[in-house]
Scaffold this motif. Sequence first.
Motif, PDB file in Angstrom:
ATOM      1  N   TYR A 192       0.840  -1.202   0.000  1.00 48.90           N
ATOM      2  CA  TYR A 192       0.000   0.000   0.000  1.00 48.90           C
ATOM      3  C   TYR A 192       0.874   1.250   0.000  1.00 48.90           C
ATOM      4  CZ  TYR A 192      -3.952   3.013   1.281  1.00 48.90           C
ATOM      5  OH  TYR A 192      -4.924   3.987   1.302  1.00 48.90           O
ATOM      6  N   ASN A 193       1.907   1.237   0.822  1.00 49.33           N
ATOM      7  CA  ASN A 193       2.826   2.378   0.860  1.00 49.33           C
ATOM      8  C   ASN A 193       3.448   2.624  -0.505  1.00 49.33           C
ATOM      9  OD1 ASN A 193       4.659   4.389   2.293  1.00 49.33           O
ATOM     10  ND2 ASN A 193       6.180   2.942   1.515  1.00 49.33           N
ATOM     11  N   GLY A 336       2.616   5.188   7.165  1.00 52.39           N
ATOM     12  CA  GLY A 336       1.996   6.265   6.411  1.00 52.39           C
ATOM     13  C   GLY A 336       0.527   6.122   6.105  1.00 52.39           C
ATOM     14  N   GLY A 337      -0.185   5.186   6.702  1.00 53.75           N
ATOM     15  CA  GLY A 337      -1.616   5.066   6.479  1.00 53.75           C
ATOM     16  C   GLY A 337      -2.068   3.719   5.989  1.00 53.75           C
ATOM     17  N   GLY A 338      -1.134   2.874   5.595  1.00 53.43           N
ATOM     18  CA  GLY A 338      -1.507   1.570   5.080  1.00 53.43           C
ATOM     19  C   GLY A 338      -2.222   0.694   6.090  1.00 53.43           C
ATOM     20  N   PHE A 339      -1.730   0.660   7.314  1.00 59.74           N
ATOM     21  CA  PHE A 339      -2.303  -0.233   8.322  1.00 59.74           C
ATOM     22  C   PHE A 339      -3.790   0.031   8.564  1.00 59.74           C
ATOM     23  CE2 PHE A 339       2.009  -1.422   9.113  1.00 59.74           C
ATOM     24  CZ  PHE A 339       1.954  -2.673   9.717  1.00 59.74           C
ATOM     25  N   ASN A 344      -9.472  -1.484   7.574  1.00 62.50           N
ATOM     26  CA  ASN A 344     -10.816  -1.079   7.172  1.00 62.50           C
ATOM     27  C   ASN A 344     -11.331  -1.928   6.012  1.00 62.50           C
ATOM     28  OD1 ASN A 344     -10.893   0.934   9.095  1.00 62.50           O
ATOM     29  ND2 ASN A 344     -10.318   2.575   7.683  1.00 62.50           N
ATOM     30  N   LEU A 345     -10.483  -2.191   5.036  1.00 59.32           N
ATOM     31  CA  LEU A 345     -10.882  -3.014   3.895  1.00 59.32           C
ATOM     32  C   LEU A 345     -11.222  -4.440   4.326  1.00 59.32           C
ATOM     33  CD1 LEU A 345      -8.262  -1.828   1.241  1.00 59.32           C
ATOM     34  CD2 LEU A 345     -10.745  -1.503   1.099  1.00 59.32           C
ATOM     35  N   LEU A 346     -10.445  -4.956   5.270  1.00 59.02           N
ATOM     36  CA  LEU A 346     -10.723  -6.295   5.787  1.00 59.02           C
ATOM     37  C   LEU A 346     -12.036  -6.330   6.542  1.00 59.02           C
ATOM     38  CD1 LEU A 346      -7.157  -7.240   7.083  1.00 59.02           C
ATOM     39  CD2 LEU A 346      -8.342  -8.292   5.151  1.00 59.02           C
ATOM     40  N   ALA A 347     -12.247  -5.346   7.410  1.00 62.63           N
ATOM     41  CA  ALA A 347     -13.466  -5.305   8.210  1.00 62.63           C
ATOM     42  C   ALA A 347     -14.704  -5.161   7.340  1.00 62.63           C
ATOM     43  CB  ALA A 347     -13.388  -4.166   9.227  1.00 62.63           C
ATOM     44  N   ALA A 348     -14.574  -4.457   6.224  1.00 62.10           N
ATOM     45  CA  ALA A 348     -15.697  -4.233   5.320  1.00 62.10           C
ATOM     46  C   ALA A 348     -15.915  -5.395   4.353  1.00 62.10           C
ATOM     47  CB  ALA A 348     -15.485  -2.946   4.529  1.00 62.10           C
TER      48      ALA A 348
END
Length: 387
Positions: A192-193, A336-339, A344-348
Amino acid sequence: MKALQYNAEWKPKEGYPLSQREIEDKRAMRGNLVFRNPSLQLTDIPLRDLEPGEALLKVGACGVCGSDTLFLGQDESGYTHYSSHCRFPVVIGHEFSGEVVEVNKTYDLKVGDLVTGENMYWCGSCRACKRGLFNQCERLEEIGFTLNGAFAEYIIVRERNSYKLNSLSERYGSKRDILRVGCLIEPFAVVYNGMMLRAGGFQPGGHVLVYGCGPIGLAAIALARVSGASHIFAFDLVESRLKMAREFGADHAYNPLKLDGASPHEVVMEYTNGDGVALAVECTEKHRVTIPEIEKSLAMGGKVVQIGISADNTDLSSSAFQKKGASYFGSNGNVGGGFPNIINLLAAGRLEIQNLISNSFSLDDAIKAIETSKQGSGGKVIVEPWE
């Protein structure tokens, strides 16, 4: 506690220019040029006391990274194959998840929380950090490389680098399932980074090319799919990994040695009607082979993000990038925001990654786990210390 510890002799090669930091605390920015006669053993080490803002985790799972497999080898002079930042002795393992069992003045983390975390500990005050380039921190410390990692029964983490997995409880029923998925978030955050933060992503509908279908390459394929790529191309030499690439969303997955005389870029350009790819993700150590093909596969304004690590120099045609208005981005790390976004993507339910795991080992068999991963024939190999 029981832990898998790596050690080696600090002996810089003749001609290697040491920095002041390397001299002061016997670390290396290029481990393969400084550390020799390595050893890897399962041993017992003491746990230090927690400092304010830290938590003690009972390790639930730890993934084997390609960098971990390099710790197994050495060259003819006895120098480690690992070619990046390190300081020994150290407990290796940096793709981790665990349960909080003790805290010291933490703001948000509580005993019982399930968490994962960044392994890149940035200082916040150097030139790079002040520019927001935390992965390029000049005083960087790294779990599993310079700080004790998670091939162990317990690991100490900083709250500011940790992320709770509690939001995954509705989607993944058991604690074990949450922790198994949790240890995969770090490699996805690395990708993601590179793809989204360093290279700036791509417009939905663009074509994406991935070289290397190990866990990092598979993560790139999955993120390209969830981000709206129209066609995803993947290349690897291992048939089992090409099969996984298709399962993770690759539309076209090939062994470059089995193209009936065609080159990979010719395949890409044919399927894209000569447009080329908007984003190419390099996830191998064979840059000298892959980069020339990537250059010929790029669309106008296309981007390359370099995630795979190699000690070799790469031949690069600057004129090819100049004529196409293309860009080459180096990427290192996961800060930088990936985690939070991956969580969130996993939870959704937008991202499914649990099938990435191909093998699981106990801590007693951690060296066997690394040897299995080094064979490069499957997905992610993990160690579950309490199994």
